[in-house]
Structures are given as C-alpha cells and as structure tokens.
Motif scaffolding. Sequence first.
Motif, mmCIF file in Angstrom:
data_model
loop_
_atom_site.group_PDB
_atom_site.id
_atom_site.type_symbol
_atom_site.label_atom_id
_atom_site.label_comp_id
_atom_site.label_asym_id
_atom_site.label_seq_id
_atom_site.Cartn_x
_atom_site.Cartn_y
_atom_site.Cartn_z
ATOM 1 N N GLY A 81 0.806 -1.213 0.000
ATOM 2 C CA GLY A 81 0.000 0.000 0.000
ATOM 3 C C GLY A 81 0.837 1.260 0.000
ATOM 4 O O GLY A 81 0.500 2.250 -0.669
ATOM 5 N N TYR A 82 1.935 1.224 0.732
ATOM 6 C CA TYR A 82 2.817 2.389 0.770
ATOM 7 C C TYR A 82 3.415 2.672 -0.602
ATOM 8 O O TYR A 82 3.578 3.829 -0.998
ATOM 9 C CB TYR A 82 3.943 2.150 1.789
ATOM 10 N N LEU A 83 3.746 1.619 -1.325
ATOM 11 C CA LEU A 83 4.354 1.795 -2.644
ATOM 12 C C LEU A 83 3.369 2.349 -3.667
ATOM 13 O O LEU A 83 3.775 2.916 -4.688
ATOM 14 C CB LEU A 83 4.912 0.453 -3.132
ATOM 15 N N ARG A 84 2.079 2.210 -3.408
ATOM 16 C CA ARG A 84 1.066 2.719 -4.339
ATOM 17 C C ARG A 84 0.779 4.208 -4.144
ATOM 18 O O ARG A 84 0.091 4.820 -4.954
ATOM 19 C CB ARG A 84 -0.246 1.938 -4.167
ATOM 20 N N MET A 117 2.933 0.448 9.652
ATOM 21 C CA MET A 117 1.645 0.317 10.311
ATOM 22 C C MET A 117 0.580 0.021 9.257
ATOM 23 O O MET A 117 0.504 -1.076 8.741
ATOM 24 C CB MET A 117 1.353 1.560 11.140
ATOM 25 N N GLN A 118 -0.204 1.019 8.866
ATOM 26 C CA GLN A 118 -1.298 0.777 7.933
ATOM 27 C C GLN A 118 -1.554 2.007 7.091
ATOM 28 O O GLN A 118 -1.373 3.135 7.553
ATOM 29 C CB GLN A 118 -2.572 0.417 8.709
ATOM 30 N N VAL A 119 -1.983 1.805 5.842
ATOM 31 C CA VAL A 119 -2.378 2.915 4.995
ATOM 32 C C VAL A 119 -3.896 3.053 5.035
ATOM 33 O O VAL A 119 -4.622 2.097 5.322
ATOM 34 C CB VAL A 119 -1.905 2.734 3.535
ATOM 35 N N ALA A 163 -7.823 4.894 -3.622
ATOM 36 C CA ALA A 163 -6.583 5.659 -3.685
ATOM 37 C C ALA A 163 -5.989 5.812 -2.284
ATOM 38 O O ALA A 163 -6.703 6.103 -1.318
ATOM 39 C CB ALA A 163 -6.839 7.030 -4.295
ATOM 40 N N VAL A 164 -4.693 5.622 -2.164
ATOM 41 C CA VAL A 164 -4.024 5.781 -0.871
ATOM 42 C C VAL A 164 -3.982 7.256 -0.511
ATOM 43 O O VAL A 164 -3.543 8.097 -1.307
ATOM 44 C CB VAL A 164 -2.591 5.207 -0.923
ATOM 45 N N GLU A 165 -4.456 7.587 0.683
ATOM 46 C CA GLU A 165 -4.536 8.986 1.080
ATOM 47 C C GLU A 165 -3.750 9.299 2.345
ATOM 48 O O GLU A 165 -3.336 10.434 2.555
ATOM 49 C CB GLU A 165 -5.989 9.393 1.273
ATOM 50 N N HIS A 166 -3.533 8.322 3.202
ATOM 51 C CA HIS A 166 -2.728 8.562 4.398
ATOM 52 C C HIS A 166 -2.180 7.241 4.901
ATOM 53 O O HIS A 166 -2.590 6.157 4.471
ATOM 54 C CB HIS A 166 -3.545 9.265 5.497
#
Length: 221
Positions: A29-32, A51-53, A60-63
């Motif tokens: 998720g971080y890489l996205r 931790m977690q996205v 869409a990944v926002e935080h």
Amino acid sequence: METTSRVGAQAPAAEGGQQLPSAWRTVDGYLRAPFPWYGLDEAFTGPRWLMQVGTTSDGAVEHGSTGHGDEPSLRGESGSGEPREKFAVVVTVAAQPSRRSADGTGLLEATSVSSAAWLAGVGLLSFTWPGQMDHSLRDDWLEQQTETAWALADDLDGPEWSRLSLPVDGVAASFHYRESEFGWVLAGTTGAGVHLGAYGRGMSAYGLGFAAIKDITAYAS
C-alpha cells in the motif's frame, strides 16, 4: 473539520485489542501512494516499522503511518504497573482539495492539518486506555475520547494546543502540539504536498525531526 473519513491511522486490532504483528503488514500500500512518506529523521537510530495505509472510497491511498521505537502490542497498559513502551508514530496525509471520486458518484472531502491532527489523536487512543477499566466500559470510553479528539483537531487555534517548532527536511516548521495523560499529539504541514501528524509516549516530542523517507521498504525489514 475537513477530513477524509474517520478511519484510524493505526494497524488493525485483533480480537482482545492486540495489534497485528508488523510482519503481517506489507509495504504494498505504501508503494502505491503518489506522495512521499515521512518518518523521523536520521537522528533517530532505533527500530522503524510499518503500520497501515488509509484509502479513499475509490481505493486511492490517502494517508498512512510509520512507527519508531518500541512497537506497542496491547491496548490499555497504562496504569498496569508495567513499563510503557517508548514510541513515536508519524502520520503522512496527502494534501488534497475537495474533489470528485474516481467513479464520479461522490465528493471526497479535502484534507488539512486538522485531518492529520485527528488521525494522530485517534492513533494514540488506539494504543492506550485507562488501566483497570472494565471491559464493558471500554467501547464507551473510546467513543467518547474519539469524539474529543475530533473536536480538538477541529480547533487547532484553541487553548488545548501550543506551538512547537521542529525540523522537517532540515528546515524549521511550526506544529500544533498538545499533551495528555496518554501521550502527545502534534500536527503541521510540509512543502512536499503532505500534512504531517505524529503521536507518541515515552519519547519527548521536543527533540524530534522529520524527513521524507528515501526507501519505505526499509521499514518492512
């Protein structure tokens, strides 16, 4: 307050409040994310962990959050007589205006420094509740404290907050800062298109510095 959704920045909790081991969480998720992730700068030499996205309704990944220090494993250890972990968590929130969702069916709310402050406040709560509290009361306590964190994040110029100057990418930046019996929370912004939140306990916020993470996969090792 303009924020994404009331989604905690912490890792998902297993039954009984135990946090999932970091080995169960992946870097995918971080890489996205189309924005830079932030963590403590190189002055911090202790353990670092994922931790977690958090994502929007269209995926869409926002935080997301990165952890530093002792990884908390259980909620509610304050007041237990056991030494509490020493940690600091950095929350990165993409700076976004209000916009349409990808499928055109709704409007995504804007993110702001208040968004980062709320995610950090809820993140701290996820690792803490008063010791010796009856299990039946914990949900009510957590709901009440979550609403309090929401109200505080919506009033960053209020009396509960002070100002703290800390380096971000080597340049001094101003943060909103508050302390409670459970730990500390701060929130600010960067010139890199993201807002920053942070929370912790056992580690003083006054000596921290933040920097863009060059290789997020290093947090997964």
